[in-house]
Design a protein around this motif. Structure first.
Motif, PDB file in Angstrom:
ATOM      1  N   THR A   1      11.741  -7.900  11.672  1.00 31.08           N
ATOM      2  CA  THR A   1      10.983  -7.033  10.755  1.00 31.08           C
ATOM      3  C   THR A   1      10.135  -6.099  11.613  1.00 31.08           C
ATOM      4  OG1 THR A   1       8.992  -8.388  10.657  1.00 31.08           O
ATOM      5  CG2 THR A   1      10.725  -8.961   9.094  1.00 31.08           C
TER       6      THR A   1
ATOM      7  N   TYR B   1      -4.121 -15.778  14.184  1.00 28.63           N
ATOM      8  CA  TYR B   1      -2.973 -15.823  13.261  1.00 28.63           C
ATOM      9  C   TYR B   1      -2.539 -17.276  13.031  1.00 28.63           C
ATOM     10  CZ  TYR B   1       1.753 -14.728  11.488  1.00 28.63           C
ATOM     11  OH  TYR B   1       2.898 -14.639  10.732  1.00 28.63           O
TER      12      TYR B   1
ATOM     13  N   ARG C   1       0.817  -1.222   0.000  1.00 25.52           N
ATOM     14  CA  ARG C   1       0.000   0.000   0.000  1.00 25.52           C
ATOM     15  C   ARG C   1       0.844   1.262   0.000  1.00 25.52           C
ATOM     16  NH1 ARG C   1      -3.023  -1.551   5.344  1.00 25.52           N
ATOM     17  NH2 ARG C   1      -0.817  -1.962   5.717  1.00 25.52           N
ATOM     18  N   THR C   2       2.103   1.181   0.474  1.00 27.43           N
ATOM     19  CA  THR C   2       2.913   2.394   0.654  1.00 27.43           C
ATOM     20  C   THR C   2       3.888   2.569  -0.515  1.00 27.43           C
ATOM     21  OG1 THR C   2       2.927   1.593   2.940  1.00 27.43           O
ATOM     22  CG2 THR C   2       4.065   3.660   2.517  1.00 27.43           C
TER      23      THR C   2
HETATM   24  N1  LIG Z   1       8.624 -11.355  11.046  1.00 30.03           N
HETATM   25  C1  LIG Z   1       8.389 -12.566  11.503  1.00 30.03           C
HETATM   26  O1  LIG Z   1       8.870 -12.966  12.583  1.00 30.03           O
HETATM   27  C2  LIG Z   1       7.548 -13.508  10.678  1.00 30.03           C
HETATM   28  C3  LIG Z   1       7.559 -14.857  11.057  1.00 30.03           C
HETATM   29  C4  LIG Z   1       6.789 -15.735  10.328  1.00 30.03           C
HETATM   30  C5  LIG Z   1       6.057 -15.308   9.241  1.00 30.03           C
HETATM   31  N2  LIG Z   1       6.058 -13.997   8.895  1.00 30.03           N
HETATM   32  C6  LIG Z   1       5.234 -13.609   7.734  1.00 30.03           C
HETATM   33  O2  LIG Z   1       6.022 -12.881   6.835  1.00 30.03           O
HETATM   34  C7  LIG Z   1       5.188 -12.046   6.045  1.00 30.03           C
HETATM   35  C8  LIG Z   1       5.809 -10.675   5.944  1.00 30.03           C
HETATM   36  O3  LIG Z   1       5.827 -10.107   7.236  1.00 30.03           O
HETATM   37  P1  LIG Z   1       7.049  -9.241   7.788  1.00 30.03           P
HETATM   38  O4  LIG Z   1       7.531  -9.896   9.018  1.00 30.03           O
HETATM   39  O5  LIG Z   1       8.008  -8.948   6.704  1.00 30.03           O
HETATM   40  O6  LIG Z   1       6.244  -7.943   8.268  1.00 30.03           O
HETATM   41  P2  LIG Z   1       6.257  -6.419   7.782  1.00 30.03           P
HETATM   42  O7  LIG Z   1       7.643  -5.882   7.764  1.00 30.03           O
HETATM   43  O8  LIG Z   1       5.231  -5.749   8.631  1.00 30.03           O
HETATM   44  O9  LIG Z   1       5.736  -6.520   6.270  1.00 30.03           O
HETATM   45  C9  LIG Z   1       4.391  -6.722   5.964  1.00 30.03           C
HETATM   46  C10 LIG Z   1       4.155  -6.342   4.519  1.00 30.03           C
HETATM   47  O10 LIG Z   1       2.781  -6.607   4.207  1.00 30.03           O
HETATM   48  C11 LIG Z   1       2.226  -5.439   3.606  1.00 30.03           C
HETATM   49  N3  LIG Z   1       0.810  -5.339   3.899  1.00 30.03           N
HETATM   50  C12 LIG Z   1       0.188  -5.333   5.116  1.00 30.03           C
HETATM   51  N4  LIG Z   1      -1.129  -5.177   4.951  1.00 30.03           N
HETATM   52  C13 LIG Z   1      -1.357  -5.092   3.611  1.00 30.03           C
HETATM   53  C14 LIG Z   1      -2.511  -4.916   2.805  1.00 30.03           C
HETATM   54  N5  LIG Z   1      -3.735  -4.781   3.344  1.00 30.03           N
HETATM   55  N6  LIG Z   1      -2.372  -4.879   1.457  1.00 30.03           N
HETATM   56  C15 LIG Z   1      -1.156  -4.988   0.903  1.00 30.03           C
HETATM   57  N7  LIG Z   1      -0.022  -5.139   1.589  1.00 30.03           N
HETATM   58  C16 LIG Z   1      -0.129  -5.194   2.940  1.00 30.03           C
HETATM   59  C17 LIG Z   1       3.014  -4.260   4.206  1.00 30.03           C
HETATM   60  O11 LIG Z   1       3.034  -3.151   3.308  1.00 30.03           O
HETATM   61  P3  LIG Z   1       2.121  -1.827   3.415  1.00 30.03           P
HETATM   62  O12 LIG Z   1       1.898  -1.560   4.872  1.00 30.03           O
HETATM   63  O13 LIG Z   1       2.942  -0.799   2.712  1.00 30.03           O
HETATM   64  O14 LIG Z   1       0.879  -2.171   2.667  1.00 30.03           O
HETATM   65  C18 LIG Z   1       4.412  -4.868   4.271  1.00 30.03           C
HETATM   66  O15 LIG Z   1       5.061  -4.714   3.045  1.00 30.03           O
HETATM   67  C19 LIG Z   1       3.804 -12.083   6.700  1.00 30.03           C
HETATM   68  O16 LIG Z   1       2.950 -12.897   5.951  1.00 30.03           O
HETATM   69  C20 LIG Z   1       4.069 -12.689   8.069  1.00 30.03           C
HETATM   70  O17 LIG Z   1       2.965 -13.411   8.527  1.00 30.03           O
HETATM   71  C21 LIG Z   1       6.789 -13.087   9.589  1.00 30.03           C
END
Ligand SMILES: NC(=O)c1ccc[n+]([C@@H]2O[C@H](COP(=O)([O-])OP(=O)(O)OC[C@H]3O[C@@H](n4cnc5c(N)ncnc54)[C@H](OP(=O)(O)O)[C@@H]3O)[C@@H](O)[C@H]2O)c1
Length: 321
Positions: free
Chosen positions: A231, A198, A78-79
């Motif tokens: 993250t 989740y 979105r950003t």
């Molecule tokens: N970090 C961890 O420890 C971890 C562990 C296991 C799995 N994961 C998974 O990894 C994936 C990425 O997460 P991350 O840890 O990298 O978190 P993050 O840094 O918060 O990234 C999340 C991304 O999703 C996008 N997003 C959120 N809501 C959205 C929407 N409504 N439409 C389009 N884009 C959207 C955000 O972009 P905008 O806000 O710009 O839209 C951002 O680019 C997720 O599926 C999460 O469940 C993360």
């Protein structure tokens, strides 16, 4: 040495080596083997990969890692200003990619009625799509009974239904022959406290994607399951209350995998068309092996760790709700 003694020694050695690998590796054994002896990430050079949620965290680092290996990209979120910064970094990392090879797409995954239009934009721009990586998502911290049903619905809308809808469009387009991936989570395979919706959402993704693989055996389906990763996702995580965000920052000292390392492992899984992988710092791989393959041992380990032990593995110093 008799045959039975020989078999006994082989079995003992197998378990001994496995346990050592569970302790020292930051991924499952398959991915460790693929990283060393499988297809390198640059075997994806020239392919077109669409990463949703590429404006930060794992999605952003995956984009940079793939660009370093000259993969053409659609990066969506979105950003837009953050996506533009990711694009600039990608172009800096690749000597071959041109600005036109990286498409920035402002897209809200929840805008489900517009998915087909977004999809057509990507396919028209590149003339095709080799891999769709469903990465966008939000986590959650809340106790089971405190979660509003509205939050359950909202989280499922983003972490499950938007992904399923976009994947269906891609499967129809590729006639069941493409490659689709999803950033799932270790909680897609095991349950953790304080994140009921989740955990259920990631389990649901596994149900959908594993069935997709059965419905379309020629389709490559990758479920990539990170453990705790550095993250911003705790800032935007859902709680139990509608409209509230968790708003906590991961500390640099927290025991988490870097998003850069996570991206290298995910890109390796994509290059090798792996079906399911888990990654994370010790004790995540050991816990995943025990939980998935040794249910009796799992009961014992979970009893020893308890709720607080599991929560600490997940969030190190972040106070629990
Ligand atoms: N970090 C961890 O420890 C971890 C562990 C296991 C799995 N994961 C998974 O990894 C994936 C990425 O997460 P991350 O840890 O990298 O978190 P993050 O840094 O918060 O990234 C999340 C991304 O999703 C996008 N997003 C959120 N809501 C959205 C929407 N409504 N439409 C389009 N884009 C959207 C955000 O972009 P905008 O806000 O710009 O839209 C951002 O680019 C997720 O599926 C999460 O469940 C993360």
């Amino acid at each position: 040495m008799g045959l039975f003694e020989f078999i006994g020694i082989v079995v003992v050695l197998y378990y001994l080596i496995s346990i050592i690998l569970w302790i020292v590796l930051d991924s499952d054994i398959e991915l460790w083997i693929k990283e060393r002896w499988g297809k390198p990430i640059d075997s994806l050079r020239g392919k077109v990969v669409w990463i949703t949620g590429a404006s930060s965290g794992i999605g952003k680092q995956l984009a940079i890692e793939l660009a370093r290996n000259h993969v053409k990209l659609c990066i969506s979120a979105r950003t837009v200003d953050r996506l533009q910064a990711v694009k600039e970094e990608c172009l800096k990392q690749s000597k071959l990619l041109q600005p036109n090879d990286i498409l920035v797409l402002k897209m809200d995954m929840l805008d489900i009625d517009q998915h087909q239009r977004y999809f057509d934009t990507v396919v028209t721009h590149f003339g095709g799509l080799d891999i769709l990586v469903n990465n966008a998502g939000r986590s959650q911290r809340a106790s089971f009974e405190e979660i509003d049903l509205k939050v359950d619905r909202e989280l499922f809308e983003l972490d499950v239904f938007s992904i399923v809808n976009l994947t269906r469009i891609y499967v129809k387009h590729s006639k069941g022959r493409g490659h689709v991936a999803c950033t799932s989570s270790s909680v897609g395979l095991i349950s953790v406290p304080n994140s009921a919706t989740y955990t259920a959402a990631k389990h649901a993704i596994h149900g959908y994607y594993e069935t997709l693989k059965l419905d379309h055996p020629s389709m490559d389906v990758t479920l990539f399951c990170p453990g705790p990763t550095h993250t911003e996702f705790l800032q935007n995580a859902f709680t139990g209350k509608h409209g509230q965000v968790y708003n906590r920052t991961v500390q640099p000292t927290d025991r988490r995998m870097t998003s850069e390392r996570c991206a290298v492992l995910m890109a390796t899984a994509l290059a090798n068309k792996c079906q399911i992988n888990f990654v994370g710092p010790f004790p995540v791989p050991a816990l995943m092996y025990i939980s998935c393959y040794y249910p009796n041992l799992r009961k014992l380990v979970l009893m020893i760790l308890g709720k607080s032990g599991l929560a600490k593995i997940r969030d190190t110093n972040v106070p629990q709700n």
